[in-house]
Design an enzyme around this catalytic site. Structure first.
Site, PDB file in Angstrom:
ATOM      1  N   HIS A 147       0.844  -1.185   0.000  1.00 49.43           N
ATOM      2  CA  HIS A 147       0.000   0.000   0.000  1.00 49.43           C
ATOM      3  C   HIS A 147       0.885   1.242   0.000  1.00 49.43           C
ATOM      4  O   HIS A 147       1.998   1.233   0.531  1.00 49.43           O
ATOM      5  CB  HIS A 147      -0.931   0.005   1.210  1.00 49.43           C
ATOM      6  CG  HIS A 147      -2.146  -0.840   1.016  1.00 49.43           C
ATOM      7  ND1 HIS A 147      -3.388  -0.493   1.494  1.00 49.43           N
ATOM      8  CD2 HIS A 147      -2.317  -2.018   0.364  1.00 49.43           C
ATOM      9  CE1 HIS A 147      -4.274  -1.425   1.164  1.00 49.43           C
ATOM     10  NE2 HIS A 147      -3.644  -2.358   0.488  1.00 49.43           N
TER      11      HIS A 147
ATOM     12  N   GLU B 194       1.052   4.155   1.516  1.00 47.30           N
ATOM     13  CA  GLU B 194       1.578   4.732   2.745  1.00 47.30           C
ATOM     14  C   GLU B 194       2.744   3.911   3.299  1.00 47.30           C
ATOM     15  O   GLU B 194       3.713   4.464   3.823  1.00 47.30           O
ATOM     16  CB  GLU B 194       0.476   4.824   3.809  1.00 47.30           C
ATOM     17  CG  GLU B 194      -0.693   5.713   3.425  1.00 47.30           C
ATOM     18  CD  GLU B 194      -1.817   4.953   2.734  1.00 47.30           C
ATOM     19  OE1 GLU B 194      -2.969   5.392   2.858  1.00 47.30           O
ATOM     20  OE2 GLU B 194      -1.538   3.936   2.073  1.00 47.30           O
TER      21      GLU B 194
ATOM     22  N   ARG C 183       8.669   3.060   3.976  1.00 45.91           N
ATOM     23  CA  ARG C 183       9.884   2.259   3.774  1.00 45.91           C
ATOM     24  C   ARG C 183      10.971   3.125   3.129  1.00 45.91           C
ATOM     25  O   ARG C 183      12.149   3.062   3.505  1.00 45.91           O
ATOM     26  CB  ARG C 183       9.586   1.039   2.906  1.00 45.91           C
ATOM     27  CG  ARG C 183       8.724  -0.015   3.586  1.00 45.91           C
ATOM     28  CD  ARG C 183       8.322  -1.102   2.598  1.00 45.91           C
ATOM     29  NE  ARG C 183       9.457  -1.895   2.170  1.00 45.91           N
ATOM     30  CZ  ARG C 183       9.858  -3.030   2.754  1.00 45.91           C
ATOM     31  NH1 ARG C 183       9.202  -3.500   3.800  1.00 45.91           N
ATOM     32  NH2 ARG C 183      10.899  -3.688   2.298  1.00 45.91           N
TER      33      ARG C 183
ATOM     34  N   ARG D 243       0.220   3.457  14.978  1.00 45.97           N
ATOM     35  CA  ARG D 243       1.438   3.001  15.663  1.00 45.97           C
ATOM     36  C   ARG D 243       2.578   4.003  15.468  1.00 45.97           C
ATOM     37  O   ARG D 243       3.327   4.300  16.411  1.00 45.97           O
ATOM     38  CB  ARG D 243       1.854   1.629  15.128  1.00 45.97           C
ATOM     39  CG  ARG D 243       3.079   1.040  15.825  1.00 45.97           C
ATOM     40  CD  ARG D 243       3.427  -0.306  15.229  1.00 45.97           C
ATOM     41  NE  ARG D 243       3.832  -0.168  13.829  1.00 45.97           N
ATOM     42  CZ  ARG D 243       3.968  -1.201  12.993  1.00 45.97           C
ATOM     43  NH1 ARG D 243       3.693  -2.428  13.412  1.00 45.97           N
ATOM     44  NH2 ARG D 243       4.342  -0.998  11.748  1.00 45.97           N
TER      45      ARG D 243
END
Length: 252
Positions: A81, A83, A88, A201
């Site tokens: 995906h 985002e 990354r 997160r």
């Protein structure tokens, strides 16, 4: 005067447009009415001293591997995906900055710290999948005209997988719930958590991840700019209210 949100979005879009055409969505033929499409996401560094913006990473994508496609050797990307791909790439940028003399970090000794004059912004062309998108998707779905069987799948949380983890965009009545990546009802489930859960997160622990946390102090997103399916209350609930962070990211 152009708002910061518009500037952040345009910064990512301009960088995307400069990339080669290879791999970008295109029409499937000269007579095609329906064109391919994807989601675009990117991270932008703002220099508050000069008000300059720089897109330091971006990604596109809508796919992820289902649980039967996962490699036991850990040599494949599970979640593609936009985002997640953009984040990354951001980690690569941060690692490169650790070796750069003109770095965005201040301290020379480890762990390094982001210079206070810099802010990190996230742009995504569509509301992150998962809990943040439940409200906007439900508002656009006319369940009165759905077949009875499909109506049951969308209105009731019958897709709960162990301890309140819901698959995809099913179970519109379960708000604030952990969700797996969305997919067709008859497809094999993925093991990847939704983008809403992952961004939540990052809002709690920082975007740097566990490995870079050994080298740099947590870096938090200052604002999140959302394109399609924007609903402030849904995004705030999914990305901020579910985690205990004192300075939540703004949603522009």
């Amino acid at each position: 005067m152009v708002s910061l949100a518009d500037r952040v979005a345009q910064c990512v879009i301009d960088r995307y447009l400069k990339l080669p055409k290879r791999g970008k969505p295109t029409a499937k033929g000269t007579d095609s009415v329906k064109e391919e499409w994807t989601v675009l996401a990117g991270f932008v560094i703002e220099d508050t001293g000069t008000n300059e913006l720089e897109c330091v990473s971006l990604g596109t994508g809508l796919k992820c591997q289902h649980r039967q496609q996962l490699s036991r050797f850990g040599d494949s990307v599970h979640d593609s995906h936009a985002e997640v791909i953009a984040r990354r790439a951001l980690l690569v940028y941060l690692l490169d900055q650790l070796c750069n003399e003109n770095s965005i970090f201040t301290k020379i000794t480890l762990p390094r710290q982001l210079d206070t004059k810099y802010k990190l912004h996230l742009y995504t062309s569509q509301c992150p999948c998962g809990d943040a998108a439940i409200g906007p998707l439900h508002a656009t779905l006319d369940t009165d005209h759905l077949p009875q069987a499909k109506r049951r799948r969308t209105e009731h949380s019958d897709s709960v997988i162990a301890n309140r983890i819901v698959r995809g965009h099913q179970g519109f009545d379960s708000l604030g719930t952990l969700r797996l990546k969305p997919g067709r009802a008859d497809s094999i489930p993925t093991m990847s958590m939704s983008c809403s859960d992952k961004i939540a997160r990052w809002n709690a622990l920082g975007v740097q991840g566990s490995l870079l946390a050994l080298l740099i102090l947590p870096i938090y997103i200052s604002s999140i700019v959302v394109g399609d399916l924007f609903d402030h209350s849904s995004i705030d609930r999914a990305l901020n209210q579910r985690v205990s962070r004192k300075t939540p990211a703004k949603h522009l």
